[in-house]
Each structure stands twice: as structure tokens, then as C-alpha cells.
Design a protein around this motif. Structure first.
Motif, mmCIF file in Angstrom:
data_model
loop_
_atom_site.group_PDB
_atom_site.id
_atom_site.type_symbol
_atom_site.label_atom_id
_atom_site.label_comp_id
_atom_site.label_asym_id
_atom_site.label_seq_id
_atom_site.Cartn_x
_atom_site.Cartn_y
_atom_site.Cartn_z
ATOM 1 N N UNK A 151 34.354 11.308 -14.710
ATOM 2 C CA UNK A 151 35.475 10.592 -15.323
ATOM 3 C C UNK A 151 36.038 9.499 -14.413
ATOM 4 N N UNK A 152 35.286 9.092 -13.400
ATOM 5 C CA UNK A 152 35.766 8.090 -12.434
ATOM 6 C C UNK A 152 36.158 6.790 -13.131
ATOM 7 N N UNK A 153 35.322 6.301 -14.055
ATOM 8 C CA UNK A 153 35.532 4.992 -14.689
ATOM 9 C C UNK A 153 36.435 5.044 -15.918
ATOM 10 N N UNK A 154 37.020 6.181 -16.222
ATOM 11 C CA UNK A 154 37.878 6.304 -17.392
ATOM 12 C C UNK A 154 39.139 5.460 -17.220
ATOM 13 N N UNK A 155 39.394 4.566 -18.172
ATOM 14 C CA UNK A 155 40.569 3.694 -18.095
ATOM 15 C C UNK A 155 41.860 4.485 -18.320
ATOM 16 N N UNK A 156 42.895 4.114 -17.598
ATOM 17 C CA UNK A 156 44.187 4.787 -17.748
ATOM 18 C C UNK A 156 44.806 4.511 -19.115
ATOM 19 N N UNK A 157 44.495 3.367 -19.704
ATOM 20 C CA UNK A 157 45.054 3.063 -21.021
ATOM 21 C C UNK A 157 44.529 4.033 -22.078
ATOM 22 N N UNK A 158 43.306 4.563 -21.882
ATOM 23 C CA UNK A 158 42.763 5.557 -22.812
ATOM 24 C C UNK A 158 43.566 6.853 -22.714
#
Length: 716
Positions: free
Chosen positions: A449-456
Motif C-alpha cells: 500500500x506504499x503508493x496509495x494516495x491519501x485522497x483515496x
């Protein structure tokens, strides 16, 4: 037919006094009573120890009786689904708590395991809760700011840096400071989780102390409108805190009173710095999540399991963010490294606890209130019992023990509990299954989940608030149903959103208490009339076609009679009866004085044939003009009276007796009768009991009629 009517009328119009003997109370000596209780509670036998152990760990009582063939499929399915829901929510709620996602996963794992062992509810899902995450995050942000950390900087997390909390590896600023005589060297993330664990430990200690002293009854003072309003107001704060992630802007974190207003001002001032990539991603994610929720609600009867939309959105968004390199190309903020495995346990920092001791109180209250209320609600729904005190022990240890493993405050959550019950959950074995799912993520899948955007993550949080925000749509219905409860709800919502969550909780409790006091201070009072051809009486202001009773007024007071409403009771009685005894007595004295002045002025005596003076004759005429001879007070809606209430009743009896109007009591419960007897209301040795107290309104009416007939015969 006429014979039946005549017999019925005779039955109504005849008075038959009922004499009931009260049981004599057996007085026990206080010393003997205390000695018996101490002996009962302090004796220790093998059976008592076994029961104590089984009560403290309910799993030992129900797990050996587990019906594997009947329960296992439902428990496994609900456990898997809740585990799948927990993972994205845990990562998302870390934004609210102001700490890294790994700690949310720890919290979800340990809370499920501990509640499985200690909880008494079969269906409650205990874990991270958005409202508690927000409350923890506000305390963490405040303490970070006071310690000198920059709340707006994004830490560059390196792999493997978290377990050792090595600030030099994380490129975080290292601070050396002394707080409460505790000197230590700690980075931003280290200090944040230290605050969270200290806060959680204290909240758990408060809850265990409340359980030890059997203070679970305090939850009844947290009314449903207040709790509902508190959750809705906090939802507005949560929504506001996530807007910056939706827009991809960087604004300073607001603290203290009026945080929601300050945050929106900062958002509009920084709107020009909006990240287009984050806005597009947020719009797509919200559309997908809302559509999936609406479809799930519409076809929930056909769908055996809820759609794992959050997990699908997170997986797809992570893959797109990773392969399109959104972080480097467009500056989109991502979750960063989430390490695998467990950090070594650590004792919560006792040096920090004095700083958060007050903050832990509302956290403990909210946590246990939601847990106990949800436990009792689902126990009633599925016809089993829960022990409120044991629930407090369970949620207390769900906070104390995990605080040693870098976790923050937990509670039962309504949304996950509803999903759990709707997917076939039978016992808390489902919590173990959910914990296993979270454990797999902790051990193997977290780095993905490293690249998971905070906006998501912000989108997941906002969509989860959908039900709470829909409460505003029900406001007109609430207003029509009960205006007082709606006022409590609005006051709690506004104070929680516009002032602070802690103040919102306090103001909500105060307003709820004032509402209760207001309801008893100014209750409904009415005059009763007879229902035709029956022995029953009802409110003449609410019903039509009732028969008034000549010369008799029946007064009903629908509240306890105590010091706060005694004046209202008197005023309502005088107003509805239409006769204030003090004014009437003063009026009679004035007439007598005028007659005497007239006699003195004429300087002669006027004596009537019957030996009455002219003044006395006029006084008789005044008395004959009164429309009421007897007042009956219906006490069926008076649960208790205090000393002031008893004195008020005694005063009413005396004042009306002075103008020769009788006052009778009807339908008193035993506790009210006891209070009146102790105060000597019925005379010495209760000699007037059967002339002043009646077991029904109708028997009092018949007694009053007979007395009026007798007095009329005597005057002939």
C-alpha cells in the motif's frame, strides 16, 4: 334494558369504602445488614473463584458449548468480511488519528482478540472507530504542536525505520526535550504514538475503575439524541479535516475552539493550490463508493454479503498510482511505507499522562457509552443478555493491553456491527477470523500500500460518514416527534462542530440534564372529567363528550412533586380550579371588615331572627356562591414526593380547609403514601387516612358526593 341501566347506575353512584392493611416493615439494624453483606462478599470458596473466573473471561463459559456445525459458516463469513472492511478503514482512520497506518492495523488486531476473550456480546464489532480516532488525533496534534513539531511537514519514511524509531533514518527532525521530568530523545512519529498510547492507557484505566465501582449506570444519562447529535457533529469535523486531502492542498492544522471554521477559511484561502490529480481521483473514488453503497442498500436483501467496495477501490487506486507514478509526476500525496511485522512492546510513557489525563475522560465515556449501548441493542434484537459491567471491563482492557503494543483507543462501531449481524455472525469467533485477516496484512501485504494516495483514504472516510450526515434530512420528522429531544440534538451537533468535540459532549450532557429538569419543572397538568356511564376519568382538555362532576374538581399532575416544581404545582392547581384559597380568604375578611365598619358607622346592632349578625349572613351568601366544594388530586402520575412536595400538599390541604373546601388524594403509589404518613399528612396515628386517601378517583368522587349530601341534610 332499563333494569340493566338502573343497576349499572346504582353501582356507579353507591360508595363502598375499601380498607386495606399495609404491611408492617421489618426494620433491620444497619450494623447487622453491613455485617451480612461483608460476610457474603468477602467469603472465598472454590465455587466463587470459578464463577469469578468465568464471569471475567466469558469465553471460557460459551466456547466449550460452541456448536461448530451450526455456527462456523456464519462466523467465518462475517469474520472474513469484517476483516476485509477493517484493512482499508484502519489505513484511512490513521489520517484522523494523526499517526501512521501500521498502528491502526495493530489496534484492529489486538482489539478483536481481547474482546473475543472478555466480551459478552455475540455480535458487537470492536476496533477502530472514526469518532475516537478524531478525538485521539486532536490530542496528538495539540501535543505535537506544543512540543515544537511541524504538523504540516510530510515525513519521508524509509523502510525499516518504524520498528526502531530511528529519527536519522526517517529524515525527521530529532527533538530533545523534558516533559514532566521525563527526559527522552524522540522523533515526530515516535512522540505522536507515545501520546496516543498514554491517552489510550488512561482511558482504559478510567473504564476499568468505572467497572470496579459499578458506575455503568452513568450510561443512562447519555441520552440517545445527545449521542446521535455528538456523532453527527463530530462527523462534520471529520469531513472538514479530510477536505484538504481531497483537494491536495497543504494548510495548517487548526487546533482548539472553532477549528471547523478556521479550517474552512484556510481551505478557501489556499484553493488556488489545488492538486488536479487528487481532485480527479477523489471525484472518481467518491462516485464509485457512493454508487456501490446505494446499490448495496437497494439490493441488500438479495445480496448475501456486502460488496467489498473499499478494498477494491484501494487495490485499483494503488495499482494506478504505482504504475503511473502519480507521486513524482503530479505531486500527489501517498501513504508511504507501511512495514510488516510487530514492533517490540513498550510501556506507555507515564511522564506524558498528566498532560492527557483530562482528555482521556471524554474518550473513556464515549468509548464505553457506544459499546454498552450497542451491546444491549443487539442483545435485545437477538434475545440474549449481556452484562454491562463486564462490557466495561472488556472495553477497558481493549484499551489498556493494546496500549503496550502501540495501539490507540477502540470502541464498538455501529456500521461494522450491522454488517457482522447481517452476514450470519453467531459468536465472537468471527472476531478471531477478522484478527487473522488483519494479521496477514500486517505480516505480508502492508508494504503493497506504499503508493496509495491519501485522497483515496479521505474518500473512504467521507463516504463512511454518509449515514451520520443523513440525520439532517430527518430533522423535520424529529421536530414533529419531540421538540425537546430535537433541541438536545441540535445543541450537541452545533457545539461539537463549532466549538470542539469535548465541549460538544459536555454541552450535550448538560442540555440533556436541563431538558429532564425542565420537563419535571413544568409538566402537564389538567382537570379530569368523567367518561359517560363509566367509572373512568380523563383529561377534559384532550377529549370531548366528557361529563363534568358538579361541585367537584379533579386535578392531575404528571410529574414527581419535589422542590423544583412545587410552585408550579400550586399555581397550576389554583389556575385550573379557578380558586386561590389565600385570595378567597382575603376577600372574605375584606367583606367582614366592611360589614363591621358599616355597623360601627350606623351605631346600632342588627341581629337576625336566627341569632346571626348581618356580617355573618353575608359571609354565608359568599360561601354559597362557590362552584367547588371538593378537590380531588389524581396522584397516579406522581412517582415520588420529597419533603418540599409533602409540605406543599399539606399547605394546600390547610388553605382549602380554611375556606371549607375538602382536598382528597387518589391513586397514590406506596412510596408516596409512605412519605405522607411519615410527614403526618393524615393526622396523628393516621386517623384521617380513610377520609383523605382513596385507591381510585371514582371512589373519591363518590365519597365527596355523600359528604355533600350529608352536609346539605344537616343544614336543612
Amino acid at each position: 334494558m332499563n333494569g340493566q341501566m338502573e343497576s349499572h347506575q346504582m353501582e356507579i353512584d353507591s360508595y363502598c369504602p375499601v380498607h386495606m392493611e399495609r404491611k408492617v416493615k421489618i426494620k433491620t439494624k444497619l450494623q447487622a445488614s453491613i455485617k451480612a453483606k461483608v460476610k457474603k462478599n468477602c467469603t472465598c470458596t472454590t465455587g466463587q473463584l470459578k464463577n469469578m473466573l468465568l464471569d471475567f473471561f466469558p469465553v471460557l463459559r460459551w466456547l466449550p458449548k460452541y456448536k461448530c456445525k451450526e455456527y462456523i459458516w456464519g462466523d467465518v463469513m462475517s469474520g472474513l468480511i469484517i476483516g476485509i472492511i477493517l484493512v482499508p478503514q484502519a489505513i484511512a482512520y490513521s489520517l484522523l488519528a494523526g499517526i501512521q497506518p501500521i498502528y491502526s492495523l495493530y489496534t484492529s488486531f489486538f482489539a478483536n482478540v481481547i474482546y473475543f476473550i472478555m466480551g459478552t456480546s455475540r455480535h458487537v464489532s470492536v476496533g477502530i472507530f472514526s469518532l475516537l480516532s478524531l478525538m485521539v488525533g486532536q490530542v496528538v496534534d495539540r501535543e505535537l504542536q506544543l512540543a515544537g513539531f511541524d504538523l504540516n511537514e510530510d515525513d519521508l519514511r524509509a523502510a525499516g525505520s518504524l520498528p526502531t524509531w530511528n529519527a536519522s533514518e526517517t529524515n525527521a527532525t530529532l527533538f530533545n526535550f523534558s516533559i514532566s521530568q521525563a527526559n527522552f530523545e524522540c522523533g515526530k512519529e515516535c512522540y505522536a504514538i507515545s501520546i496516543a498510547t498514554a491517552l489510550t492507557f488512561l482511558a482504559g484505566v478510567y473504564q476499568v475503575m468505572m467497572a470496579i465501582f459499578h458506575l455503568g449506570f452513568l450510561s443512562i444519562y447519555l441520552s440517545e439524541p445527545m449521542l446521535d447529535g455528538f456523532a453527527t457533529g463530530a462527523s462534520l469535523t471529520i469531513l472538514t479535516a479530510q477536505v484538504k486531502y481531497l483537494l491536495g492542498i497543504k494548510i495548517p492544522r487548526s487546533q482548539g475552539f472553532g477549528m471547523i471554521i478556521t479550517t474552512w477559511i484556510n481551505i478557501f484561502q489556499s484553493i488556488s493550490g489545488t492538486n488536479v490529480c487528487d481532485v480527479i481521483t477523489s471525484a472518481i473514488c467518491i462516485a464509485v463508493l457512493v454508487a456501490a453503497k446505494e446499490l448495496g442498500d437497494r439490493y441488500k436483501k438479495k445480496l448475501k454479503i456486502p460488496l467489498p467496495t473499499e478494498l477494491v477501490v484501494i487495490v485499483v487506486a494503488t495499482l494506478i498510482s504505482h504504475f503511473c507514478n502519480l507521486n513524482k509526476l503530479y505531486g500527489s500525496s501517498v501513504s508511504g511505507d507501511i512495514p510488516t511485522g510487530f514492533i517490540a512492546p513498550k510501556v506507555p510513557d507515564f511522564g506524558l499522562m498528566p498532560r492527557v489525563a483530562l482528555d482521556a475522560i471524554p474518550l473513556a465515556v464515549v468509548s464505553f457509552a457506544f459499546t454498552v449501548s450497542l451491546s444491549e441493542m443487539f442483545a435485545k434484537k437477538y434475545s440474549y443478555t449481556v452484562k454491562a459491567n463486564q462490557e466495561m471491563f472488556a472495553i477497558g482492557f481493549c484499551n489498556i493491553i493494546p496500549s503496550f503494543f502501540h495501539c490507540f483507543a477502540t470502541s464498538a462501531a455501529l456500521a461494522k456491527t450491522l454488517v457482522k449481524s447481517s452476514t450470519g455472525c453467531q459468536t465472537q469467533v468471527s472476531s478471531v477470523i477478522s484478527a487473522v485477516v488483519v494479521l496477514l496484512v500486517l505480516l505480508f501485504f502492508a508494504p503493497l500500500f506504499y503508493s496509495l494516495q491519501k485522497c483515496v483514504l479521505a474518500c473512504i472516510i467521507i463516504v463512511s460518514l454518509r449515514e451520520a450526515l443523513r440525520k439532517f434530512r430527518d430533522l423535520p420528522v424529529r421536530w414533529q416527534l419531540n421538540r425537546v429531544d430535537t433541541g438536545v440534538w441540535l445543541a450537541t451537533v452545533l457545539s461539537s462542530a463549532l466549538i470542539s468535540t469535548e465541549m460538544g459532549l459536555l454541552i450535550g450532557i448538560i442540555v440533556s440534564m436541563l431538558a429532564i429538569i425542565g420537563r419535571t419543572q413544568r409538566p402537564h397538568a389538567s382537570l379530569l372529567s368523567q367518561i359517560q356511564n363509566t367509572v373512568f376519568y380523563e383529561d377534559s382538555g384532550k377529549y370531548e363528550n366528557l361529563c363534568t362532576v358538579a361541585k367537584i374538581k379533579i386535578f392531575r399532575f404528571e410529574a414527581p412533586l419535589y422542590y423544583a416544581n412545587k410552585v408550579f404545582f400550586q399555581n397550576a392547581l389554583y389556575k385550573l380550579i379557578g380558586l386561590d384559597p389565600a385570595l378567597e380568604l382575603a376577600k372574605r375578611k375584606k367583606i367582614m371588615r366592611k360589614q363591621r365598619e358599616s355597623i360601627d358607622k350606623k351605631k346600632r346592632e342588627i341581629v337576625t331572627k336566627k341569632g346571626l349578625s348581618e356580617a355573618e349572613s353575608s359571609l354565608v351568601l359568599v360561601m354559597k356562591q362557590l362552584d367547588v366544594r371538593t378537590i380531588i388530586i389524581d396522584c397516579s402520575s406522581i412517582p415520588f414526593v420529597d419533603t418540599a412536595g409533602v409540605n406543599t400538599l399539606k399547605g394546600v390541604l390547610k388553605d382549602y380547609k380554611d375556606i371549607e373546601i375538602g382536598v382528597l388524594l387518589a391513586c397514590c403509589n406506596p412510596s408516596v403514601i409512605d412519605s405522607l404518613e411519615r410527614a403526618g399528612y393524615f393526622g396523628k396515628d393516621n386517623t384521617d387516612l380513610h377520609q383523605l386517601l382513596f385507591y381510585s378517583v371514582h371512589s373519591a368522587v363518590l365519597f365527596a358526593r355523600e359528604n355533600m349530601l350529608l352536609s346539605a341534610e344537616c343544614t336543612v
